[in-house]
Scaffold this motif. Structure first.
Motif, PDB file in Angstrom:
ATOM      1  N   TYR A 276     -52.331  -8.192  14.650  1.00  0.00           N
ATOM      2  CA  TYR A 276     -52.477  -9.274  13.678  1.00  0.00           C
ATOM      3  C   TYR A 276     -52.790 -10.613  14.326  1.00  0.00           C
TER       4      TYR A 276
ATOM      5  N   SER B 153     -41.893  -2.612   4.828  1.00  0.00           N
ATOM      6  CA  SER B 153     -43.070  -2.992   4.035  1.00  0.00           C
ATOM      7  C   SER B 153     -44.385  -2.887   4.790  1.00  0.00           C
ATOM      8  N   THR B 154     -44.336  -2.423   6.029  1.00  0.00           N
ATOM      9  CA  THR B 154     -45.560  -2.253   6.813  1.00  0.00           C
ATOM     10  C   THR B 154     -45.500  -0.897   7.519  1.00  0.00           C
ATOM     11  N   GLU B 155     -46.578  -0.541   8.173  1.00  0.00           N
ATOM     12  CA  GLU B 155     -46.605   0.713   8.927  1.00  0.00           C
ATOM     13  C   GLU B 155     -46.181   0.514  10.381  1.00  0.00           C
ATOM     14  N   ILE B 156     -45.824  -0.686  10.733  1.00  0.00           N
ATOM     15  CA  ILE B 156     -45.422  -1.002  12.099  1.00  0.00           C
ATOM     16  C   ILE B 156     -44.067  -0.372  12.393  1.00  0.00           C
TER      17      ILE B 156
ATOM     18  N   LEU C 167     -40.526  -5.997   8.102  1.00  0.00           N
ATOM     19  CA  LEU C 167     -41.521  -5.411   8.996  1.00  0.00           C
ATOM     20  C   LEU C 167     -41.476  -3.887   8.951  1.00  0.00           C
TER      21      LEU C 167
ATOM     22  N   GLU D   8     -44.769 -11.452   1.547  1.00  0.00           N
ATOM     23  CA  GLU D   8     -45.567 -10.402   0.919  1.00  0.00           C
ATOM     24  C   GLU D   8     -46.533  -9.741   1.882  1.00  0.00           C
ATOM     25  N   SER D   9     -46.799 -10.371   3.010  1.00  0.00           N
ATOM     26  CA  SER D   9     -47.741  -9.805   3.975  1.00  0.00           C
ATOM     27  C   SER D   9     -47.239 -10.075   5.389  1.00  0.00           C
ATOM     28  N   VAL D  10     -47.870  -9.412   6.349  1.00  0.00           N
ATOM     29  CA  VAL D  10     -47.497  -9.653   7.748  1.00  0.00           C
ATOM     30  C   VAL D  10     -47.803 -11.097   8.116  1.00  0.00           C
ATOM     31  N   GLN D  11     -48.884 -11.650   7.568  1.00  0.00           N
ATOM     32  CA  GLN D  11     -49.207 -13.048   7.865  1.00  0.00           C
ATOM     33  C   GLN D  11     -48.110 -13.982   7.335  1.00  0.00           C
TER      34      GLN D  11
ATOM     35  N   ILE E 238     -47.363  -5.536  16.390  1.00  0.00           N
ATOM     36  CA  ILE E 238     -47.693  -6.772  15.680  1.00  0.00           C
ATOM     37  C   ILE E 238     -48.919  -7.457  16.294  1.00  0.00           C
TER      38      ILE E 238
ATOM     39  N   TRP F  19     -45.010 -13.116   7.024  1.00  0.00           N
ATOM     40  CA  TRP F  19     -43.914 -12.834   7.947  1.00  0.00           C
ATOM     41  C   TRP F  19     -44.053 -13.682   9.203  1.00  0.00           C
TER      42      TRP F  19
END
Length: 112
Positions: free
Chosen positions: A109, A97-100, A94, A2-5, A106, A7
């Protein structure tokens, strides 16, 4: 995920080889605690041979620019033809679901 963390934590638990384009990408992933990262330092066919001889599962974390998409397509096709399973979940999350848009992004983070 659900989040980059999330991931990052899932990737830390993965035993799969992670393929990235260059040393800046590798440094960014190392900064968030990831390991088992390989960069493209040789001709592409040699990278395919090296990976297929060392593992049967690989995560392709290649950028979303034109070159990254070309490399992703090449490696996915050729690694699969050598019997290597490509795990797309991490790349898909990635970039959807993210702006990356590049793996080097990355690194922001690393302090979270």
């Amino acid at each position: 995920m659900e989040s980059v963390q999330d991931w990052i934590n899932e990737l830390k638990g993965s035993r799969s080889l992670i393929l990235v384009e260059g040393k800046k990408d590798k440094h960014a992933l190392t900064a968030v605690g990831l390991s088992n990262i390989m960069t493209i330092k040789k001709p592409l066919f040699e990278v395919v041979e090296d990976i297929s001889q060392s593992t049967n599962k690989c995560i392709l974390l290649l950028d979303l620019d034109k070159e990254g998409k070309r490399l992703y397509s090449y490696f996915k096709k050729h690694l699969q033809s050598h019997g290597v399973k490509i795990d797309d979940r991490y790349r898909n999350f990635l970039f959807s679901s993210t702006e990356i848009t590049n793996i080097e992004g990355i690194k922001k983070y690393a302090t979270e």
